[in-house]
Design an enzyme around this catalytic site. Structure first.
Site: not given
Length: 347
Positions: A73, A166
C-alpha cells in the site's frame, strides 16, 4: 529475511505521528515514524508471495486468462486512511499488503471466491477475518468487487503470523471502472475513489458503476436503483458528453518505452503526470530490501509533488504490468469502450 524491528506499541505510536503529519513532534520523530512504516510494509513481502502462489493456482481453475498482481500500500493511501479513520491503529490496518485477481466474468469471480471460502478440501490454512461482497451490494461510489481479508497463520517467521492481507477479485469491467476513477482523480487532483471529489464527478462514476452492473446482470448502485437500465444508460450518455469524459481520458495517456526490456519480480512505477511519462525500475527477488527502500525514497520525493505518483508492485510477468495497473499508465481504453457501448445503446 526481513525482521520486524518495532513493537506493536511503537507501530501504533508511529501511526499517530503520521496521522497528524508530525505536528507536535520533531523532525527526528517524523523520520522515525516513516522508518517504522517502511519496516512494517516490508513484513508483508513474504506473506504476499505465498498468497500469490495460491491465487495463481486457483485462477487457473476459475479463468485461465485471469491476471494476478500484488502491491504494498502506498504511503499517501495509508496516511489518507489514518486521517479519515481517527480510531484506526496502524498495526491493525488490514490492507498494507494486497492482492488482486482480474477475471473475465461474474461466474469466474464467484468460482474463484468459492474456491477460497466453501471448498471442503480447502487446504488454505489462513483465517478468514472479513468477507465483503460489493457486487451484490455495490458501494455508493459505484465500486464493485469481492474483498476477502485473511489473517496469516503458521509462518516460520512468527512476526508474519497475524498480519492481515486483502484479496480483491474483480471482473475486467469492474477493473476498467476502478482504473478510470483513479486516472480521472489523478488529473482533477481530487479523490474520486474516496468520494471526496466535486459532487458531479462522484455522481458520474457512481451512475456509471450502476450502468456497468446492468451490463453484467448484477444489482445496481443503491442511489440509482430506481432507474431502469435504459434510463441509467441515457443519464450516463448525457453526463459523459457534459463532462467531456472520453476527451479527457484520451488526452491523459502517457509515453512509455518497451516494458519488456525490464526484468525482475518487483517493479517500481513512477508516474509523472506533468510530463505524461512513467519510469519503470525492476528488482529481482533478492533485492526486495533495496526495492522497498527506494520505494520510500521516491514516496518522499512525491509527497510535495502533486504531479507524481509512485507504487511498488509485482505481477506474474512484466508484460502484464499495464493490464494489472493501467491507472499508472493513465490507460482507460477499456472504460472508454464500455462507455461508447452505452452511448450506442442509448441512441
Amino acid at each position: 529475511m526481513v525482521e520486524l524491528r518495532f513493537s506493536k506499541k511503537q507501530i501504533n505510536k508511529a501511526g499517530e505521528i503520521l496521522r497528524i503529519d508530525g505536528k507536535d513532534f520533531n523532525l527526528d520523530e517524523l523520520i522515525w515514524a516513516y522508518d517504522v512504516l517502511n519496516n512494517l510494509r516490508e513484513m508483508y513481502v513474504h506473506p504476499l508471495n505465498a498468497f500469490q502462489t495460491t491465487l495463481r493456482r486457483k485462477m487457473k481453475v476459475a479463468d485461465t486468462s485471469a491476471i494476478a498482481s500484488q502491491r504494498l500500500k502506498r504511503i499517501p493511501s495509508i496516511l489518507g486512511k489514518l486521517r479519515r479513520s481517527p480510531g484506526m491503529q496502524l498495526a491493525r490496518m488490514q490492507d498494507l499488503g494486497g492482492l488482486r485477481a482480474v477475471v473475465g466474468s461474474i461466474d469466474a469471480v464467484r468460482k474463484l471466491e468459492q474456491s477460497y471460502i466453501n471448498n471442503p478440501l480447502n487446504r488454505f490454512k489462513h483465517l478468514l477475518k472479513s468477507q465483503k461482497d460489493y457486487i451484490n451490494e455495490p458501494k455508493k461510489s459505484g465500486y464493485r468487487g469481492i474483498h476477502l481479508v485473511y489473517q496469516y497463520q503458521g509462518a516460520t517467521n512468527p512476526n508474519h503470523n497475524g498480519l492481515l492481507l486483502e484479496i480483491q477479485i474483480r471482473t475486467k469491467v469492474q477493473h476498467a471502472w476502478a482504473t478510470a476513477v483513479e486516472t480521472m482523480g489523478t488529473f482533477i487532483g481530487q479523490s474520486i475513489k474516496s468520494s471526496e471529489a466535486d459532487e458531479i464527478w462522484n455522481e458520474y462514476f457512481s451512475i456509471v458503476g450502476s450502468a456497468f452492473a446492468y451490463m453484467e446482470g448484477c444489482n445496481p448502485v443503491p442511489d440509482f436503483a430506481h432507474l431502469t437500465r435504459e434510463e441509467t444508460f441515457k443519464k450516463v450518455s448525457q453526463m459523459t458528453e457534459k463532462l467531456q469524459v472520453i476527451e479527457k481520458l484520451m488526452a491523459f495517456r502517457v509515453v512509455i518505452g518497451d516494458i519488456n526490456r525490464n526484468s525482475g519480480s518487483y517493479h517500481l512505477l513512477v508516474l509523472d503526470t506533468a510530463t505524461q511519462t512513467v519510469q519503470i525500475k525492476s528488482f529481482g527477488l533478492r533485492r526486495i530490501g533495496e526495492a522497498t527502500n527506494e520505494y520510500l525514497d521516491w514516496e518522499k520525493k512525491a509527497e510535495n509533488n502533486p504531479y507524481m505518483q509512485v507504487v511498488l508492485v509485482s505481477t506474474e510477468s512484466v508484460g502484464n504490468l499495464k493490464a494489472a495497473y493501467p491507472s499508472y499508465f493513465l490507460d482507460a481504453e477499456e472504460f472508454i469502450k464500455l462507455i461508447q457501448h452505452i452511448q450506442a445503446e442509448s441512441l
